[in-house]
Motif scaffolding. Structure first.
Motif, PDB file in Angstrom:
ATOM      1  N   SER A 141     -59.131 -23.918  70.054  1.00  0.00           N
ATOM      2  CA  SER A 141     -57.854 -24.020  69.349  1.00  0.00           C
ATOM      3  C   SER A 141     -57.326 -22.640  69.035  1.00  0.00           C
ATOM      4  O   SER A 141     -58.064 -21.671  68.978  1.00  0.00           O
ATOM      5  CB  SER A 141     -58.032 -24.811  68.055  1.00  0.00           C
ATOM      6  N   ALA A 142     -56.008 -22.578  68.853  1.00  0.00           N
ATOM      7  CA  ALA A 142     -55.375 -21.308  68.524  1.00  0.00           C
ATOM      8  C   ALA A 142     -54.582 -21.472  67.246  1.00  0.00           C
ATOM      9  O   ALA A 142     -54.293 -22.571  66.814  1.00  0.00           O
ATOM     10  CB  ALA A 142     -54.443 -20.883  69.662  1.00  0.00           C
ATOM     11  N   GLY A 143     -54.245 -20.367  66.679  1.00  0.00           N
ATOM     12  CA  GLY A 143     -53.431 -20.417  65.469  1.00  0.00           C
ATOM     13  C   GLY A 143     -53.770 -19.267  64.558  1.00  0.00           C
ATOM     14  O   GLY A 143     -54.862 -18.713  64.620  1.00  0.00           O
ATOM     15  N   LEU A 144     -52.789 -18.922  63.734  1.00  0.00           N
ATOM     16  CA  LEU A 144     -52.976 -17.812  62.806  1.00  0.00           C
ATOM     17  C   LEU A 144     -53.377 -18.296  61.425  1.00  0.00           C
ATOM     18  O   LEU A 144     -53.546 -17.497  60.521  1.00  0.00           O
ATOM     19  CB  LEU A 144     -51.674 -17.005  62.716  1.00  0.00           C
ATOM     20  N   GLY A 145     -53.511 -19.591  61.294  1.00  0.00           N
ATOM     21  CA  GLY A 145     -53.872 -20.109  59.984  1.00  0.00           C
ATOM     22  C   GLY A 145     -52.676 -20.102  59.060  1.00  0.00           C
ATOM     23  O   GLY A 145     -51.604 -19.607  59.388  1.00  0.00           O
ATOM     24  N   ALA A 146     -52.843 -20.649  57.900  1.00  0.00           N
ATOM     25  CA  ALA A 146     -51.734 -20.761  56.956  1.00  0.00           C
ATOM     26  C   ALA A 146     -51.716 -19.633  55.942  1.00  0.00           C
ATOM     27  O   ALA A 146     -50.800 -19.521  55.152  1.00  0.00           O
ATOM     28  CB  ALA A 146     -51.818 -22.099  56.220  1.00  0.00           C
ATOM     29  N   SER A 147     -52.716 -18.793  55.950  1.00  0.00           N
ATOM     30  CA  SER A 147     -52.806 -17.784  54.900  1.00  0.00           C
ATOM     31  C   SER A 147     -52.132 -16.489  55.301  1.00  0.00           C
ATOM     32  O   SER A 147     -52.165 -16.075  56.453  1.00  0.00           O
ATOM     33  CB  SER A 147     -54.272 -17.503  54.562  1.00  0.00           C
ATOM     34  N   ALA A 148     -51.507 -15.848  54.347  1.00  0.00           N
ATOM     35  CA  ALA A 148     -50.862 -14.559  54.592  1.00  0.00           C
ATOM     36  C   ALA A 148     -51.853 -13.486  55.051  1.00  0.00           C
ATOM     37  O   ALA A 148     -51.529 -12.700  55.930  1.00  0.00           O
ATOM     38  CB  ALA A 148     -50.114 -14.106  53.346  1.00  0.00           C
ATOM     39  N   PRO A 149     -53.069 -13.403  54.489  1.00  0.00           N
ATOM     40  CA  PRO A 149     -53.994 -12.361  54.951  1.00  0.00           C
ATOM     41  C   PRO A 149     -54.295 -12.447  56.441  1.00  0.00           C
ATOM     42  O   PRO A 149     -54.360 -11.428  57.128  1.00  0.00           O
ATOM     43  CB  PRO A 149     -55.249 -12.619  54.107  1.00  0.00           C
ATOM     44  N   SER A 150     -54.481 -13.667  56.982  1.00  0.00           N
ATOM     45  CA  SER A 150     -54.801 -13.778  58.403  1.00  0.00           C
ATOM     46  C   SER A 150     -53.617 -13.357  59.258  1.00  0.00           C
ATOM     47  O   SER A 150     -53.789 -12.742  60.314  1.00  0.00           O
ATOM     48  CB  SER A 150     -55.220 -15.212  58.752  1.00  0.00           C
ATOM     49  N   PRO A 168     -42.961 -10.228  50.710  1.00  0.00           N
ATOM     50  CA  PRO A 168     -42.724  -8.801  50.971  1.00  0.00           C
ATOM     51  C   PRO A 168     -43.806  -8.155  51.820  1.00  0.00           C
ATOM     52  O   PRO A 168     -43.522  -7.315  52.673  1.00  0.00           O
ATOM     53  CB  PRO A 168     -42.683  -8.192  49.561  1.00  0.00           C
ATOM     54  N   GLU A 169     -45.071  -8.554  51.619  1.00  0.00           N
ATOM     55  CA  GLU A 169     -46.170  -7.944  52.370  1.00  0.00           C
ATOM     56  C   GLU A 169     -46.021  -8.196  53.866  1.00  0.00           C
ATOM     57  O   GLU A 169     -46.346  -7.350  54.692  1.00  0.00           O
ATOM     58  CB  GLU A 169     -47.521  -8.484  51.878  1.00  0.00           C
ATOM     59  N   MET A 170     -45.535  -9.388  54.221  1.00  0.00           N
ATOM     60  CA  MET A 170     -45.350  -9.710  55.627  1.00  0.00           C
ATOM     61  C   MET A 170     -44.227  -8.884  56.232  1.00  0.00           C
ATOM     62  O   MET A 170     -44.332  -8.383  57.352  1.00  0.00           O
ATOM     63  CB  MET A 170     -45.028 -11.207  55.788  1.00  0.00           C
ATOM     64  N   LEU A 171     -43.134  -8.747  55.514  1.00  0.00           N
ATOM     65  CA  LEU A 171     -41.996  -7.991  56.023  1.00  0.00           C
ATOM     66  C   LEU A 171     -42.360  -6.535  56.270  1.00  0.00           C
ATOM     67  O   LEU A 171     -41.868  -5.906  57.198  1.00  0.00           O
ATOM     68  CB  LEU A 171     -40.829  -8.080  55.045  1.00  0.00           C
ATOM     69  N   GLU A 172     -43.199  -5.999  55.424  1.00  0.00           N
ATOM     70  CA  GLU A 172     -43.603  -4.595  55.590  1.00  0.00           C
ATOM     71  C   GLU A 172     -44.494  -4.411  56.810  1.00  0.00           C
ATOM     72  O   GLU A 172     -44.604  -3.310  57.344  1.00  0.00           O
ATOM     73  CB  GLU A 172     -44.333  -4.118  54.331  1.00  0.00           C
TER      74      GLU A 172
END
Length: 371
Positions: free
Chosen positions: A44-53, A90-94
């Motif tokens: 399976s693939a995916g980035l998961g639901a969490s911001a850290p991953s 904000p962390e994702m945008l950066e």
């Protein structure tokens, strides 16, 4: 790397080190969720639901791939894995690689964006806008300044205003072989730049969701045109409502955050408003940027275009203003506009200055061969 993977995908060539890490980053986005590795486990693939991953994945792809590839992967991640909500952090945008498509996504999320994220989002959008201005502004101003000067050409110029190339061409019949010279009986020159506005440009932009990249580029060009004293620029965006953003043209970021991507389309209503703002038809260039999927009154829309052209307005229809190639568009409406002498075509940002210059000089518009 294409052949490697879980249990070497039956190739006998397992990946390791950097190659394995690159494969993992790709598999997280493009791996099949219904496939099985040799060990019988779901691959399976995916980035998961969490911001850290997601943050970790964004860092990985920036490490392993060039910027152009990173932008494509980010776009695919938003589309395939539904990561739009994470862009509200904000962390994702950066962490993301900013481009026109990301700006379009942020604008579509604008109304749902929390206050803690808006400042970061504006910074991301401003960076993209400033990069576009650096790329497009100088050439646009130079091309249009030349067009404005040529459109003001006069036949009794002062010495410093003489266009010598055209003067020589106009007087070749007066060549004196014995003296090896031309007698310039008619001088052709440029009119002196007037402090008054010479041309009016109206940018009428469809802000439906499919036009996101076009909205970004049009806003940047609107700001560039507004900075030229010889052009009076008006910028109008529309869906089923019409919003005039002309008073925000000094900052294209404000223009972009004044748009609301998505919703229906009423081209007729938008054209009616723009038509009401035109005071000098013979000196006006009207640019409609839309895929022409009209939700309003089709016949009225076409009548308005015909009326504007009859009054002397130079009417240009761009199906898209972006680098994305030919868009989906309403072919019946495009054909109807072409029959009125207003052909509709997709335009790249690099071609836009030439299109505007041709419209200002009232000469044939340079339509790409691919259209």
């Amino acid at each position: 790397m294409v052949l490697g993977g879980d249990a070497a995908d039956g190739t006998g060539c397992a990946l390791s080190g950097r190659d394995a890490a690159m494969d993992g980053a790709l598999a997280a986005l493009y791996g099949r969720g219904d496939g099985k590795g040799q060990a019988g486990k779901e691959r399976s693939a995916g980035l998961g639901a969490s911001a850290p991953s997601v943050a970790r994945w964004l860092g990985d792809i920036r490490t392993y791939f060039p910027s152009s590839v990173v932008q494509v992967m980010q776009r695919d991640a938003i589309d395939r894995l539904g990561l739009s909500a994470l862009l509200l952090e904000p962390e994702m945008l950066e962490a993301v690689e900013a481009d026109v498509h990301l700006v379009g996504t942020l604008l579509s999320l604008n109304k749902a964006m929390p206050e803690t994220t808006k400042e970061t989002a504006r910074a991301v959008v401003r960076k993209v806008v400033e990069d576009l201005e650096k790329r497009l502004a100088t050439r646009t101003r130079a091309t249009l300044t030349g067009a404005l000067d040529r459109s003001a050409r006069i036949n009794r110029p002062r010495h410093h205003d003489i266009d010598w190339n055209r003067t020589i061409s106009a007087n070749l019949k007066h060549y004196l072989p014995e003296h090896r010279t031309i007698v310039p009986e008619r001088l052709v020159g440029y009119g002196r730049a007037s402090r008054s506005v010479k041309k009016e440009v109206v940018l009428c932009i469809d802000q439906s969701g499919s036009m996101a990249a076009s909205v970004v580029y049009a806003s940047v060009f609107g700001a560039v045109l507004a900075s030229m004293r010889s052009i009076d620029t008006r910028l109008v965006v529309f869906d089923t409502a019409v919003v005039d953003l002309t008073d925000q043209l000094d900052d294209p970021v404000d223009v972009l955050f004044g748009t609301q991507l998505g919703g229906g389309t009423d081209i007729n209503r938008a054209l009616a408003y723009c038509q009401s703002q035109i005071t000098r038809p013979a000196e006006t260039v009207m640019v409609l940027i839309s895929d022409l999927y009209e939700g309003g009154i089709r016949n009225e829309m076409l009548k308005r275009v015909a009326a504007m052209k009859a009054s002397g307005v130079q009417f240009v229809t761009l199906l898209a203003l972006s680098d994305e190639g030919a868009p989906a568009y309403d072919r019946e409406h495009a054909a109807a506009l072409a029959a009125l002498g207003a052909p509709a075509f997709a335009c790249t940002p690099d071609l836009f200055p030439e299109v505007m210059a041709a419209a200002i000089e009232k000469r044939p518009i340079p339509i790409p061969d691919t259209v």
